[in-house]
Design an enzyme around this catalytic site. Structure first.
Site, mmCIF file in Angstrom:
data_model
loop_
_atom_site.group_PDB
_atom_site.id
_atom_site.type_symbol
_atom_site.label_atom_id
_atom_site.label_comp_id
_atom_site.label_asym_id
_atom_site.label_seq_id
_atom_site.Cartn_x
_atom_site.Cartn_y
_atom_site.Cartn_z
ATOM 1 N N GLU A 159 47.517 34.188 37.828
ATOM 2 C CA GLU A 159 46.245 34.760 38.273
ATOM 3 C C GLU A 159 45.145 33.710 38.158
ATOM 4 O O GLU A 159 44.589 33.511 37.064
ATOM 5 C CB GLU A 159 45.883 35.965 37.403
ATOM 6 C CG GLU A 159 46.883 37.088 37.494
ATOM 7 C CD GLU A 159 46.242 38.422 37.155
ATOM 8 O OE1 GLU A 159 46.238 39.295 38.023
ATOM 9 O OE2 GLU A 159 45.712 38.583 36.045
ATOM 10 N N HIS B 229 46.263 38.550 29.546
ATOM 11 C CA HIS B 229 45.416 38.640 30.750
ATOM 12 C C HIS B 229 44.164 37.786 30.512
ATOM 13 O O HIS B 229 43.644 37.725 29.393
ATOM 14 C CB HIS B 229 45.040 40.105 31.010
ATOM 15 C CG HIS B 229 44.374 40.289 32.337
ATOM 16 N ND1 HIS B 229 43.049 39.972 32.544
ATOM 17 C CD2 HIS B 229 44.851 40.726 33.529
ATOM 18 C CE1 HIS B 229 42.744 40.215 33.813
ATOM 19 N NE2 HIS B 229 43.817 40.672 34.430
ATOM 20 N N GLU C 60 41.166 38.308 31.109
ATOM 21 C CA GLU C 60 40.037 39.048 30.529
ATOM 22 C C GLU C 60 40.206 39.160 29.014
ATOM 23 O O GLU C 60 39.228 39.103 28.261
ATOM 24 C CB GLU C 60 39.914 40.432 31.206
ATOM 25 C CG GLU C 60 39.338 40.281 32.612
ATOM 26 C CD GLU C 60 39.722 41.374 33.594
ATOM 27 O OE1 GLU C 60 40.236 42.428 33.179
ATOM 28 O OE2 GLU C 60 39.524 41.152 34.812
ATOM 29 N N GLY D 227 44.688 44.604 40.594
ATOM 30 C CA GLY D 227 43.632 45.265 39.832
ATOM 31 C C GLY D 227 42.920 46.292 40.687
ATOM 32 O O GLY D 227 43.383 47.422 40.860
ATOM 33 N N GLY D 228 41.796 45.894 41.289
ATOM 34 C CA GLY D 228 40.944 46.812 42.047
ATOM 35 C C GLY D 228 41.696 47.711 43.023
ATOM 36 O O GLY D 228 41.473 48.932 43.053
ATOM 37 N N ASN E 127 47.294 47.232 37.605
ATOM 38 C CA ASN E 127 46.547 47.095 36.350
ATOM 39 C C ASN E 127 45.226 47.855 36.500
ATOM 40 O O ASN E 127 44.311 47.383 37.159
ATOM 41 C CB ASN E 127 46.308 45.592 36.085
ATOM 42 C CG ASN E 127 45.424 45.344 34.883
ATOM 43 O OD1 ASN E 127 45.150 46.254 34.101
ATOM 44 N ND2 ASN E 127 44.965 44.106 34.739
ATOM 45 N N TRP E 128 45.180 49.022 35.901
ATOM 46 C CA TRP E 128 43.996 49.876 36.084
ATOM 47 C C TRP E 128 42.797 49.400 35.264
ATOM 48 O O TRP E 128 41.692 49.922 35.417
ATOM 49 C CB TRP E 128 44.329 51.332 35.701
ATOM 50 C CG TRP E 128 45.315 52.002 36.609
ATOM 51 C CD1 TRP E 128 45.993 51.439 37.672
ATOM 52 C CD2 TRP E 128 45.750 53.366 36.549
ATOM 53 N NE1 TRP E 128 46.814 52.371 38.252
ATOM 54 C CE2 TRP E 128 46.684 53.565 37.582
ATOM 55 C CE3 TRP E 128 45.444 54.443 35.704
ATOM 56 C CZ2 TRP E 128 47.310 54.795 37.802
ATOM 57 C CZ3 TRP E 128 46.065 55.673 35.915
ATOM 58 C CH2 TRP E 128 46.988 55.841 36.971
ATOM 59 N N LYS E 129 43.031 48.462 34.347
ATOM 60 C CA LYS E 129 41.960 47.959 33.462
ATOM 61 C C LYS E 129 41.275 49.142 32.754
ATOM 62 O O LYS E 129 41.939 50.138 32.465
ATOM 63 C CB LYS E 129 40.982 47.081 34.257
ATOM 64 C CG LYS E 129 41.724 45.972 35.015
ATOM 65 C CD LYS E 129 40.833 44.887 35.531
ATOM 66 C CE LYS E 129 41.693 43.849 36.241
ATOM 67 N NZ LYS E 129 40.918 42.692 36.696
ATOM 68 N N GLY F 96 39.013 39.905 40.873
ATOM 69 C CA GLY F 96 37.881 40.808 41.087
ATOM 70 C C GLY F 96 36.764 40.209 41.925
ATOM 71 O O GLY F 96 35.657 40.733 41.964
ATOM 72 N N SER G 57 42.561 39.622 43.534
ATOM 73 C CA SER G 57 42.060 40.181 44.798
ATOM 74 C C SER G 57 43.169 40.448 45.822
ATOM 75 O O SER G 57 43.001 40.178 47.017
ATOM 76 C CB SER G 57 40.972 39.278 45.391
ATOM 77 O OG SER G 57 39.876 39.192 44.498
HETATM 78 P P1 PGA Z 1 41.927 42.191 41.002
HETATM 79 O O1 PGA Z 1 42.493 42.047 39.489
HETATM 80 O O2 PGA Z 1 43.099 42.589 41.868
HETATM 81 O O3 PGA Z 1 40.870 43.253 40.908
HETATM 82 O O4 PGA Z 1 41.400 40.862 41.380
HETATM 83 C C1 PGA Z 1 43.730 41.460 39.238
HETATM 84 C C2 PGA Z 1 43.990 41.396 37.753
HETATM 85 O O5 PGA Z 1 43.066 41.079 36.994
HETATM 86 O O6 PGA Z 1 45.101 41.650 37.278
#
Ligand code: PGA
Length: 268
Positions: free
Chosen positions: A175, A103, A105, A241-242, A12-14, A181, A220
């Site tokens: 999640e 998600h 977010e 994500g990251g 997930n590149w956000k 993050g 994470s």
């Molecule tokens: P993260 O994000 O790996 O940066 O914690 C995961 C996500 O939000 O899908």
């Protein structure tokens, strides 16, 4: 993980990577995939921002990279006066296979309710794609002992009164919000405990087909913890994500071998 369900690792590149950067990242990934391949039964999806979908799709097709195209979000109507939105129908036309819905977010920063998330699932399924439905609790909910109730409530809101065949095509991403993050990961034991609760709820909602649903862990994830998380019997993939923004890290996560540590009760 379980051999029948297979494993899906999603990047997930956000809101990162403009289309030049996206091309660079996918080219680096293509080289790693070509050179090393992936373990059997392993699927990978890339979820760039809308503006980079076409770029990634073209690169993946041209280079025959074995990854599926994914999106991070969509609108629940197929077309209409919704300025700034992108529909599931448009994503399907671009060759998108997986679409993330709900998600945390989106839920927290953009006010997406359970009802909106359910409508998005409808749109994704109606357009022949596969949803990745995100669920997860806040730190406060975990401390109060409300984590399981929050997660099962989100599952019920999105999945009840759906045909079991339909439920079987959905991937769930567990999640914990406090792990996203932050560099803090749920322990493999905690991840397995919640994913087993999710499995139970899926079977209650969809009968034996609930056993076929893949459940990812997200929050994470790094090359250092991916193997242990994949070693849990009810963790069938990772939402990253990251670490998905760095080709070598993401490839290491995508190719990680399940390890036994922390996987009490694993069946192999
Ligand atoms: P993260 O994000 O790996 O940066 O914690 C995961 C996500 O939000 O899908």
């Amino acid at each position: 993980m379980n051999d029948e369900r297979g494993v899906l690792v999603a990047g997930n590149w956000k809101m990162n990577e403009n289309h030049f950067e996206a091309l660079h990242l996918v080219t680096e990934l293509a080289a790693l995939f070509r050179q090393h391949g992936l373990p059997p039964g392993r699927e990978v999806s890339l979820h760039p921002p809308f503006t980079s979908l076409r770029t990634v799709q073209t690169a993946v097709e041209t280079d025959h990279v074995p990854v599926a195209l994914g999106a991070q979000n969509c609108h629940y109507e197929d077309r209409g006066a919704y300025t700034g939105e992108v529909s599931a129908e448009m994503l399907a036309k671009l060759g998108v296979t997986y679409v993330i819905a709900g998600h945390s977010e989106r839920r927290q920063l953009f006010g997406e309710s359970d009802e909106v998330v359910r409508n998005k699932l409808d749109a994704i399924l109606r357009n022949g794609m596969r949803p990745i439905l995100c669920v997860g609790e806040t730190l406060e909910e975990r401390r109060e002992g409300d984590a399981a109730a929050k997660v099962t409530g989100q599952l019920v809101a999105a999945l009840e009164r759906r045909r079991p065949e339909e439920v079987a095509t959905v991937t769930i991403a567990y999640e914990p919000i406090w792990a996203i993050g932050t560099g803090e990961t749920a322990s493999a034991e905690d991840a397995e405990e919640m994913c087993a609760t999710i499995r139970g709820e899926l079977v209650r909602l969809a009968g034996p087909r609930g056993e076929l649903v893949r459940i990812q862990y997200g929050g994470s994830v790094t090359p250092d913890n991916a193997g242990e998380l994949l070693g849990c019997p009810n963790v069938d993939g990772l939402l990253v994500g990251g670490a998905s923004l760095d080709a070598s890290k993401f490839f290491a996560v995508a190719a990680a071998a399940p390890s036994r540590a922390g996987a009490a009760g694993a069946s192999w």
